[in-house]
Write a protein that holds these residues in place. Structure first.
Motif, short mmCIF file in Angstrom:
data_model
loop_
_atom_site.label_atom_id
_atom_site.label_comp_id
_atom_site.label_asym_id
_atom_site.label_seq_id
_atom_site.Cartn_x
_atom_site.Cartn_y
_atom_site.Cartn_z
N LYS A 162 -7.83 6.31 2.86
CA LYS A 162 -7.81 5.93 4.28
C LYS A 162 -9.19 5.45 4.72
CE LYS A 162 -5.37 5.62 8.06
NZ LYS A 162 -4.22 4.69 8.11
N LYS A 222 5.64 3.25 -2.02
CA LYS A 222 6.05 2.94 -0.64
C LYS A 222 5.03 3.50 0.34
CE LYS A 222 10.25 2.93 2.20
NZ LYS A 222 9.81 3.49 3.50
N GLU A 223 4.56 4.72 0.10
CA GLU A 223 3.51 5.31 0.93
C GLU A 223 2.27 4.44 0.94
OE1 GLU A 223 4.23 10.15 0.49
OE2 GLU A 223 2.68 9.17 -0.71
N VAL A 225 1.84 1.24 0.23
CA VAL A 225 2.01 -0.06 0.89
C VAL A 225 2.10 0.10 2.41
CG1 VAL A 225 3.53 -2.07 1.15
CG2 VAL A 225 3.07 -1.15 -1.12
N GLU A 226 2.87 1.06 2.86
CA GLU A 226 3.10 1.21 4.30
C GLU A 226 1.93 1.87 5.03
OE1 GLU A 226 7.99 1.42 4.31
OE2 GLU A 226 6.84 3.25 4.70
N ASN A 227 1.19 2.75 4.36
CA ASN A 227 0.12 3.49 5.04
C ASN A 227 -1.27 2.89 4.88
OD1 ASN A 227 2.11 5.29 5.80
ND2 ASN A 227 1.65 6.75 4.17
N TYR A 228 -1.46 2.07 3.82
CA TYR A 228 -2.81 1.55 3.55
C TYR A 228 -2.86 0.03 3.50
CZ TYR A 228 -3.21 6.45 2.50
OH TYR A 228 -3.15 7.82 2.60
N ASP A 229 -1.72 -0.61 3.62
CA ASP A 229 -1.62 -2.06 3.74
C ASP A 229 -2.46 -2.82 2.71
OD1 ASP A 229 -0.61 -4.37 4.92
OD2 ASP A 229 -2.31 -4.57 6.28
N TYR A 254 11.00 -4.84 -5.44
CA TYR A 254 10.93 -3.76 -4.45
C TYR A 254 9.64 -3.85 -3.63
CZ TYR A 254 10.46 1.01 -2.61
OH TYR A 254 10.28 2.10 -1.78
N SER A 257 9.52 -6.79 -1.31
CA SER A 257 10.39 -6.59 -0.14
C SER A 257 9.70 -5.73 0.90
CB SER A 257 11.73 -5.94 -0.57
OG SER A 257 11.55 -4.60 -0.96
N LEU A 258 8.80 -4.83 0.46
CA LEU A 258 8.03 -4.02 1.40
C LEU A 258 6.93 -4.83 2.07
CD1 LEU A 258 7.54 -0.72 -0.66
CD2 LEU A 258 9.13 -1.10 1.23
N LYS A 259 6.29 -5.72 1.29
CA LYS A 259 5.24 -6.58 1.82
C LYS A 259 5.27 -7.90 1.03
CE LYS A 259 0.34 -6.94 2.94
NZ LYS A 259 -0.98 -6.27 3.00
#
Length: 476
Positions: A162, A222-223, A225-229, A254, A257-259
């Motif tokens: 983070k 998934k965590e 990609v979604e939390n740290y971009d 997969y 599709s998330l990013k």
């Protein structure tokens, strides 16, 4: 009678509304379904080029190997363990429960994400890739999937990623994450540690790995990609025997599709040809090849990135002081750019959270050189004909412009011939960072004869790393 008629009309009206709602809802669901089912494996060349543009222009990035293995630093039970530092769990055959003690001790009180990002920026690096989870399974972020991470398990108790992702964004550094498909800690993904010829056990391992893949690996990604971009996902450990080509294809789809804009290396699949790093053929996915500890022998039409260490190991190792010189590092960078590739140069921070001083010094020197000569690296492309002349000259071209660069790795003669480029009539040729124009004449069939003034040559000294000539013209 009138009431019945009214009720009948009302029923017909409500029925029509319901039908319209269902039709509209189906259309909306279809639209949503279409978005979900985009086949990223069939991406057009134009879309691929657009997605890869920033990465190709960047050319130079920082790799960071850091985790629980930094704590022993290559030493186990008082004995120096041979091999690279981050593989100590494997090379020393350390049991999971024993190795967990290093993860518990992990407490980098001197870690400053802003300092790391600043070091990368000052070195001229445009992106960063850090090991979110290496083969030892220890995660550097606050994972909800497992408590084997820096927040829940280590003494440190903080989210490493983070802070670093935010620091990189502040400094304009693209942020990327390494993730190991292999996992020596997870009970369902350890078959590579405990080999067996038992067919039944191999079949059982495959089933267990499939469970790990669905319930652990994918949720962790998934965590991330979604939390740290992240802009890049850099896989490793794809050689583990239970991981399949089909899973590689599915995982690539997969993540995209998330990013959709994310860039993924070829180790997401099974096509890599050893350390040479390029895929066997185009049936395997991955946006770029990954030569490891080596540079391709010649230019490639495919995207590739050479990852290398500054010494002999990726993770911190107390007794490894075999540092490459700044000259070698910069010559590597120029050679790679001339062949159309990227250079991902590794640092291995100490368990306290500091990047070793010899590393910092060399990166600073690279940054000083690039501050003057960066045009030869960034936003460039390889020549169509020949990327080099002999062993000591490399060529690159500025994208979209008729500007060429020739990098000289050694002190030039007072007069020499430069091939491959025909200068524009009455144009100027000069050394980057120096104002004096060079005398030149074009000799048909031979090249450019360039004459160096004594005053210019006198500027080359023992600290000179390379000179870059800027030439406006056309490629031969």
């Amino acid at each position: 009678m009138e009431k019945q008629k009214t009720n009948k009309i009302l029923s017909i009206f409500l029925g029509a509304v319901l039908v319209m709602f269902l039709v509209f809802s189906c259309k909306e669901n279809t639209k949503e379904k279409e978005v979900v089912e985009i086949d990223y494996l069939k991406e057009s060349k134009e879309d691929f080029n657009e997605r890869m543009k920033w990465w190709r222009d960047a050319r130079f990035g920082m790799f960071i190997h850091w985790g629980a293995y930094s704590v022993p630093g290559g030493i186990y039970k008082g004995k120096e363990i041979k091999g690279i530092g981050e593989w100590i769990m494997h090379y020393a055959s350390i049991p999971v429960e024993e190795y967990e003690k290093f993860a518990k001790e992990f407490n980098p009180i001197k870690y400053e994400a802003e300092t790391w990002a600043k070091i990368a920026k000052d070195a001229g690096m445009k992106y960063m890739v850090i090991t979110s989870k290496h083969h030892d399974g220890f995660a550097l972020w606050d994972s909800e999937v497992s408590d084997y991470n820096t927040v829940d398990f280590s003494t440190y108790g903080k989210d490493i990623l983070k802070a670093l992702s935010e620091a990189c964004k502040k400094e304009g550094i693209k942020f990327g994450l390494y993730y190991s498909i292999l996992d020596w800690h997870h009970p369902d993904a350890q078959s590579d540690r405990y080999k067996s010829n038992d067919t039944v056990k191999k079949s059982d391992n495959t089933k267990r790995f499939a469970k790990y893949y669905e319930n652990y690996l994918k949720p962790q990604l998934k965590e991330l990609v979604e939390n740290y971009d992240p802009e890049i996902i850099w896989f490793d450990g794809e050689w583990t025997s239970e991981y399949t080509h089909e899973q590689g294809l599915e995982l690539y789809q997969y993540l995209r599709s998330l990013k959709p804009s994310i860039i993924i290396n070829n180790r997401v699949d099974k096509g890599r040809q050893g350390m040479q790093g390029m895929n066997k053929d185009d049936s395997f996915v991955g946006d770029f090849g990954t030569p490891e500890q080596e540079i391709l022998e010649s230019a490639s039409a495919l995207d590739w990135e050479s990852c290398m260490t500054l010494n002999d190991t990726w993770g911190f190792k107390k007794k490894d002081h075999n540092w490459k010189s700044t000259e070698e590092l910069l010559h590597n960078l120029v050679d790679i750019a001339a062949k159309g590739g990227n250079y991902l140069l590794n640092v291995g921070p100490t368990p306290e959270g500091e990047i070793p001083a010899p590393t910092v010094g060399r990166l600073a020197e690279m940054g000083d050189w690039l501050a003057i000569n960066g045009a030869v690296i960034y936003e460039t492309e390889k020549l169509n004909t020949n990327y080099k002349q002999g062993e000591f000259i490399r060529f690159t071209k500025k994208k979209g412009r008729s500007i060429y660069y020739a990098t000289l790795f050694s002190k030039p003669e007072a007069s020499f011939i430069l091939k491959n480029i025909k200068p524009k009539v009455d144009s100027k040729i000069y050394v980057l960072g120096q104002e004096r124009e060079l005398e030149w004449e074009y000799l048909e069939g031979k090249g450019i004869r360039i004459k160096m003034h004594k005053e210019t040559l006198s500027l080359w000294n023992e600290n000179s790393i390379a000179w870059v000539l800027k030439i406006e013209g056309e490629e031969l």
